[in-house]
Scaffold this motif. Structure first.
Motif, PDB file in Angstrom:
ATOM      1  N   LEU A   1       0.847  -1.353  -0.007  1.00 14.42           N
ATOM      2  CA  LEU A   1      -0.173   0.058   0.022  1.00 14.42           C
ATOM      3  C   LEU A   1       0.999   1.382   0.040  1.00 14.42           C
ATOM      4  CD1 LEU A   1      -2.379  -1.271   2.855  1.00 14.42           C
ATOM      5  CD2 LEU A   1      -2.758  -1.546   0.342  1.00 14.42           C
ATOM      6  N   VAL A   2       0.828   2.139  -1.041  1.00 16.47           N
ATOM      7  CA  VAL A   2       1.694   3.133  -1.128  1.00 16.47           C
ATOM      8  C   VAL A   2       1.220   4.354  -0.937  1.00 16.47           C
ATOM      9  CG1 VAL A   2       3.098   4.268  -3.112  1.00 16.47           C
ATOM     10  CG2 VAL A   2       2.768   1.635  -2.980  1.00 16.47           C
ATOM     11  N   LEU A   3       1.959   5.285  -0.447  1.00 15.89           N
ATOM     12  CA  LEU A   3       1.745   6.798  -0.130  1.00 15.89           C
ATOM     13  C   LEU A   3       2.445   7.579  -0.932  1.00 15.89           C
ATOM     14  CD1 LEU A   3       0.222   8.856   1.683  1.00 15.89           C
ATOM     15  CD2 LEU A   3       2.341   8.683   2.961  1.00 15.89           C
ATOM     16  N   TYR A   4       1.733   8.736  -1.563  1.00 17.08           N
ATOM     17  CA  TYR A   4       2.726   9.754  -2.182  1.00 17.08           C
ATOM     18  C   TYR A   4       3.472  10.723  -1.461  1.00 17.08           C
ATOM     19  CZ  TYR A   4       0.498   8.870  -6.799  1.00 17.08           C
ATOM     20  OH  TYR A   4       0.187   8.616  -8.004  1.00 17.08           O
ATOM     21  N   ARG A   5       4.538  10.792  -1.693  1.00 15.18           N
ATOM     22  CA  ARG A   5       5.444  11.739  -0.832  1.00 15.18           C
ATOM     23  C   ARG A   5       6.098  12.752  -1.874  1.00 15.18           C
ATOM     24  NH1 ARG A   5       9.370   8.090   2.653  1.00 15.18           N
ATOM     25  NH2 ARG A   5      10.188   9.837   3.015  1.00 15.18           N
ATOM     26  N   GLY A   6       5.852  13.792  -1.428  1.00 16.56           N
ATOM     27  CA  GLY A   6       6.673  14.913  -2.285  1.00 16.56           C
ATOM     28  C   GLY A   6       6.254  14.918  -3.813  1.00 16.56           C
ATOM     29  N   GLY A   7       4.973  14.630  -4.029  1.00 10.93           N
ATOM     30  CA  GLY A   7       4.209  14.642  -5.147  1.00 10.93           C
ATOM     31  C   GLY A   7       4.447  13.267  -6.101  1.00 10.93           C
ATOM     32  N   ARG A   8       5.207  12.112  -5.521  1.00  9.82           N
ATOM     33  CA  ARG A   8       5.533  11.212  -6.086  1.00  9.82           C
ATOM     34  C   ARG A   8       5.123   9.941  -5.140  1.00  9.82           C
ATOM     35  NH1 ARG A   8      11.464  12.011  -8.882  1.00  9.82           N
ATOM     36  NH2 ARG A   8      10.723  14.066 -10.071  1.00  9.82           N
ATOM     37  N   PRO A   9       4.605   8.664  -6.048  1.00  6.97           N
ATOM     38  CA  PRO A   9       4.551   7.527  -5.099  1.00  6.97           C
ATOM     39  C   PRO A   9       5.985   7.102  -4.383  1.00  6.97           C
ATOM     40  CG  PRO A   9       4.336   6.884  -7.454  1.00  6.97           C
ATOM     41  CD  PRO A   9       4.473   8.261  -7.410  1.00  6.97           C
ATOM     42  N   HIS A  10       5.730   6.721  -3.063  1.00 11.05           N
ATOM     43  CA  HIS A  10       6.991   6.134  -2.163  1.00 11.05           C
ATOM     44  C   HIS A  10       6.922   4.630  -2.637  1.00 11.05           C
ATOM     45  CE1 HIS A  10       8.937   5.292   1.408  1.00 11.05           C
ATOM     46  NE2 HIS A  10       9.792   5.596   0.669  1.00 11.05           N
ATOM     47  N   LEU A  11       7.699   4.253  -3.573  1.00 10.44           N
ATOM     48  CA  LEU A  11       7.635   2.956  -4.247  1.00 10.44           C
ATOM     49  C   LEU A  11       9.047   2.289  -3.806  1.00 10.44           C
ATOM     50  CD1 LEU A  11       6.352   3.626  -7.798  1.00 10.44           C
ATOM     51  CD2 LEU A  11       5.190   2.346  -6.109  1.00 10.44           C
ATOM     52  N   THR A  12      10.159   2.769  -3.283  1.00 14.44           N
ATOM     53  CA  THR A  12      11.361   2.528  -2.992  1.00 14.44           C
ATOM     54  C   THR A  12      11.336   2.428  -1.190  1.00 14.44           C
ATOM     55  OG1 THR A  12      12.350   3.074  -4.851  1.00 14.44           O
ATOM     56  CG2 THR A  12      13.838   2.209  -2.815  1.00 14.44           C
ATOM     57  N   TRP A  13      11.274   1.217  -0.624  1.00 13.01           N
ATOM     58  CA  TRP A  13      11.185   1.003   0.960  1.00 13.01           C
ATOM     59  C   TRP A  13      12.534   0.722   1.287  1.00 13.01           C
ATOM     60  CZ3 TRP A  13       5.962  -1.584   1.980  1.00 13.01           C
ATOM     61  CH2 TRP A  13       4.904  -0.626   1.405  1.00 13.01           C
TER      62      TRP A  13
END
Length: 314
Positions: free
Chosen positions: A198-210
């Motif tokens: 489940l992905v949250l947008y951060r800084g206008g982009r999806p946070h896909l790298t954990w």
């Protein structure tokens, strides 16, 4: 030729109206806030311009824009009105009395969770304070918008803001017991590639790298899933409903972990540290009521998550 300021024509109510116009960008909106008719507000603005001998506002059919002289007056008027508010708060009855408006911006989850209880206590202690709370995971422009104080996660590249660190939490990987029962739990970061994340947008982009750390070794995992959101509270709700795995600030899900509604995964790997800051526009006068709220929040956040501070050595 030197302009003469006719001080008898200058009143505090005119300055307050002008600051409201500057904040709202609209004479009619400022008039409503001060319970004036548009005609009375317009007349007061004309008297203020006459007192200073300068045009303060450029008017158009749809909006109002400050002139250079207007921007200068706005900054000085804010400081003057703020200092008068401070004096009123500290005079009389031998004790400090806070009153007036505080506009506070905060992330969705934090504002509905731990921060909400803190604000309740502050308002109970200072019944003269009127609080407006803006909940969003997008960052407001504090300089342009009427926000006195913002609470935000993450590092702060914007040098036009003054930051005070309130707390350091960390990201944790979480899922509901129902999700784990159906799909199993990842045993190492690479396993996340086989899970619905489940992905949250951060800084206008999806946070896909954990990112995760263990024993000085970093693991970066590119995740994927069928749900993304701009609102962290929605991501948490999806996790509670068993729809996938989320990475969340531990502060936001501490109650869920204690109750068992969510389970922390990959506990032998450490998520990113996630600082929490209070942000204020640089150079703007901070009214006493805002300073007291900032100090209050600092004291409150110093008392949360003691188990996390012990584990991180902080």
């Amino acid at each position: 030729m030197t302009r003469t300021l006719h001080t008898p024509d200058l009143t505090l109510s005119q300055l307050e109206l002008f600051v409201r116009i500057a904040d709202a960008g609209s004479l009619s909106a400022a008039a409503r806030q001060l319970q004036l008719t548009p005609a009375a507000a317009s007349a007061a603005l004309k008297r203020l311009e006459a007192a200073f001998g300068a045009r303060l506002v450029e008017r158009s059919t749809r909006s109002m824009r400050l002139t250079g002289e207007g921007e200068l007056l706005r900054d000085h008027a804010r400081r003057a009105l703020g200092e008068l508010d401070d004096a009123r708060a500290q005079l009389g009855a031998g004790r400090e009395t806070l009153s007036g408006d505080i506009h506070l911006a905060a992330p969705s989850d934090l504002g509905r969770g731990p921060l909400s209880a803190m604000l309740d206590r502050f308002v109970d202690q200072h019944p003269g304070v009127r609080l407006t709370l803006y909940l969003s995971d997008t960052v407001q422009d504090l300089v342009r918008e009427r926000v006195d104080l913002a609470v935000r996660y993450g590092e702060l590249p914007d040098s036009s803001l003054v930051a005070r660190r309130l707390h350091v939490t960390r990201r944790v990987l979480v899922a509901s017991p129902a999700y784990i029962e159906r799909h199993g739990a990842p045993q190492q970061p690479a396993d996340l590639g086989r899970h619905n994340c489940l992905v949250l947008y951060r800084g206008g982009r999806p946070h896909l790298t954990w990112r995760f750390m263990r024993g000085g070794v970093e693991a970066r995992v590119r995740v994927q899933g069928n749900r993304m959101a701009w609102d962290g509270a929605i991501v948490r709700q999806w996790a509670l409903e068993g729809l996938g795995i989320a990475t969340k600030a531990r502060l936001d899900v501490a109650d869920d972990l204690r109750s068992g509604r969510l389970v922390e995964l990959l506990t032998d790997w450490r998520g990113e540290d996630f600082p929490l800051h209070a942000l204020l526009p640089a150079g703007r006068h901070m009214p006493l009521r805002v300073r007291r709220l900032l100090d209050f929040l600092g004291d409150c956040f110093a008392q949360v998550e003691p188990e996390l501070r012990a584990s991180s050595g902080g």
